[in-house]
Design a protein around this motif. Structure first.
Motif, PDB file in Angstrom:
ATOM      1  N   LYS A 223       0.824  -1.210   0.000  1.00  0.00           N
ATOM      2  CA  LYS A 223       0.000   0.000   0.000  1.00  0.00           C
ATOM      3  C   LYS A 223       0.855   1.255   0.000  1.00  0.00           C
ATOM      4  N   GLY A 226       3.681   0.463  -3.336  1.00  0.00           N
ATOM      5  CA  GLY A 226       3.277  -0.156  -4.584  1.00  0.00           C
ATOM      6  C   GLY A 226       2.699   0.823  -5.585  1.00  0.00           C
ATOM      7  N   PRO A 227       2.302   0.293  -6.761  1.00  0.00           N
ATOM      8  CA  PRO A 227       2.375  -1.112  -7.175  1.00  0.00           C
ATOM      9  C   PRO A 227       3.827  -1.599  -7.326  1.00  0.00           C
ATOM     10  N   VAL A 303       2.247  -7.967 -11.143  1.00  0.00           N
ATOM     11  CA  VAL A 303       2.204  -6.686 -10.442  1.00  0.00           C
ATOM     12  C   VAL A 303       1.423  -6.886  -9.150  1.00  0.00           C
ATOM     13  N   LYS A 305      -0.661  -5.157  -6.274  1.00  0.00           N
ATOM     14  CA  LYS A 305      -1.412  -3.921  -6.060  1.00  0.00           C
ATOM     15  C   LYS A 305      -2.225  -4.008  -4.776  1.00  0.00           C
ATOM     16  N   SER A 306      -2.321  -2.890  -4.076  1.00  0.00           N
ATOM     17  CA  SER A 306      -3.125  -2.819  -2.863  1.00  0.00           C
ATOM     18  C   SER A 306      -4.607  -2.850  -3.210  1.00  0.00           C
ATOM     19  N   PHE A 313      -3.910  -7.309  -0.582  1.00  0.00           N
ATOM     20  CA  PHE A 313      -3.313  -6.951  -1.866  1.00  0.00           C
ATOM     21  C   PHE A 313      -3.520  -8.096  -2.840  1.00  0.00           C
TER      22      PHE A 313
END
Length: 323
Positions: A223, A226-227, A303, A305-306, A313
């Motif tokens: 978070k 990221g990403p 990737v 991601k949050s 995630f």
């Protein structure tokens, strides 16, 4: 100095460590913990000490010794795994712990992805394995059940860490009584078994909490930073998703096909080998769809991601440039 019989060390999977912000205490970086030769040397002596103490306390307290056993793998699952490895072309000897340890190291090769392949195979081999357990020798009685499969030894206990494990404190008291340097040991076998059961429950709970803590810290890291992009190796293939080992961070994550811009995806098996065939949406009308096959050991780009959900995630597969 690593003993050839030590399958336990072979099954140790990557551990992630975090660097924390001095002011907030929140994770600002992470790395895969490096297991150095000095760590291996210390662990080897700790294992030898635990084995030696196990023999001493069992010799003098035949009915009251607190030992730790590791049952052999579940036979039916091991047979299925052997057949699966044969389909993959992976040559592993699953007959004994020592044979598995040796052939696992020989099979993974010696290139930049050998550590990743070893982690994937280790994950697969851990599925048939049972949990190690504390027990009282006077309750179990059958010495053939005392063995520790992963270490490939007849007697084993926990002695070296009394500051963080209560089982070690009991073992210390047994050893002190054995050497005549402590109070007379007053617990009977039923009391010892109750303590063993309690330690088993707490050990399992501790492992679960440790895993959840790592997941929460990594979610916060994603978070905040990221990403995050990384190469990954496929560990397992299901009908609508697949699991990957994220090579940069040493974590395992599931990728869901329904979260990708695909025209379609199909799952099938070639013998026992599972495959997902993905057909990506073209970016323009004049482009053709891009096809991608997901198999075990395949390398993919993902990737991290949050999510909108707190402390969660996702892993998203990156669209390949072309095939």
């Amino acid at each position: 100095m690593r003993s050839s019989h030590n399958l336990k060390a072979t099954f140790e999977q990557s551990k992630i460590a975090f660097t924390l912000d001095i002011e907030t205490g929140m994770p600002q970086g992470c790395y895969i913990y490096q297991y150095k030769d000095s760590n291996k040397l210390i662990e080897e002596f700790m294992l030898l000490a635990n084995m030696a103490v196990a023999h001493i306390i069992y010799g003098l307290f035949h009915e009251q010794a607190l030992l730790r056993r590791h049952p052999p793998p579940q036979t039916n699952m091991l047979d299925d795994l052997a057949a699966f490895f044969e389909e993959l072309g992976v040559k592993l000897d699953l007959r004994t712990a020592g044979a598995l340890h040796n052939t696992l190291n020989e099979t993974v090769g010696n290139d930049q992805y050998s550590a990743a392949r070893k982690e994937v195979l280790t994950h697969m081999c851990s599925r048939p394995m049972q949990m190690a357990q504390y027990f009282c020798t006077g309750v179990l009685r059958d010495e053939t059940l005392f063995r520790h499969y992963a270490l490939n030894v007849p007697l084993y206990t926990h002695f070296t860490s009394p500051i963080r494990r209560y089982a070690d404190i009991i073992v210390h008291r047994l050893l002190a009584a054995s050497l005549g340097s402590g109070h007379q040991f007053g617990l009977d076998k039923s009391d010892i078994q109750k303590q063993a059961d309690h330690c088993n429950a707490k050990k399992s709970a501790s492992k679960k909490v440790q895993e959840l803590s790592t997941d929460i810290f990594f979610s916060v890291f994603v978070k905040e930073c990221g990403p995050l992009e990384s190469e990954a190796m496929v560990m397992g293939v299901l009908d609508q998703s697949f699991d990957v080992l994220v090579l940069r961070y040493g974590i395992q994550k599931r990728v869901y096909c329904n979260g990708l811009p695909l025209q379609e995806f199909t799952f099938h098996k070639v013998g026992k080998k599972p495959e997902l065939r993905l057909m990506w949406e073209p970016e323009t009308l004049d482009q053709k769809p891009i096809y991608q096959v997901i198999t075990i050991f395949a390398l993919v780009d993902i990737v991290l991601k949050s999510d909108s959900t707190a402390l969660k995630f996702s892993a998203i597969l990156k669209k390949p440039s072309g095939v």
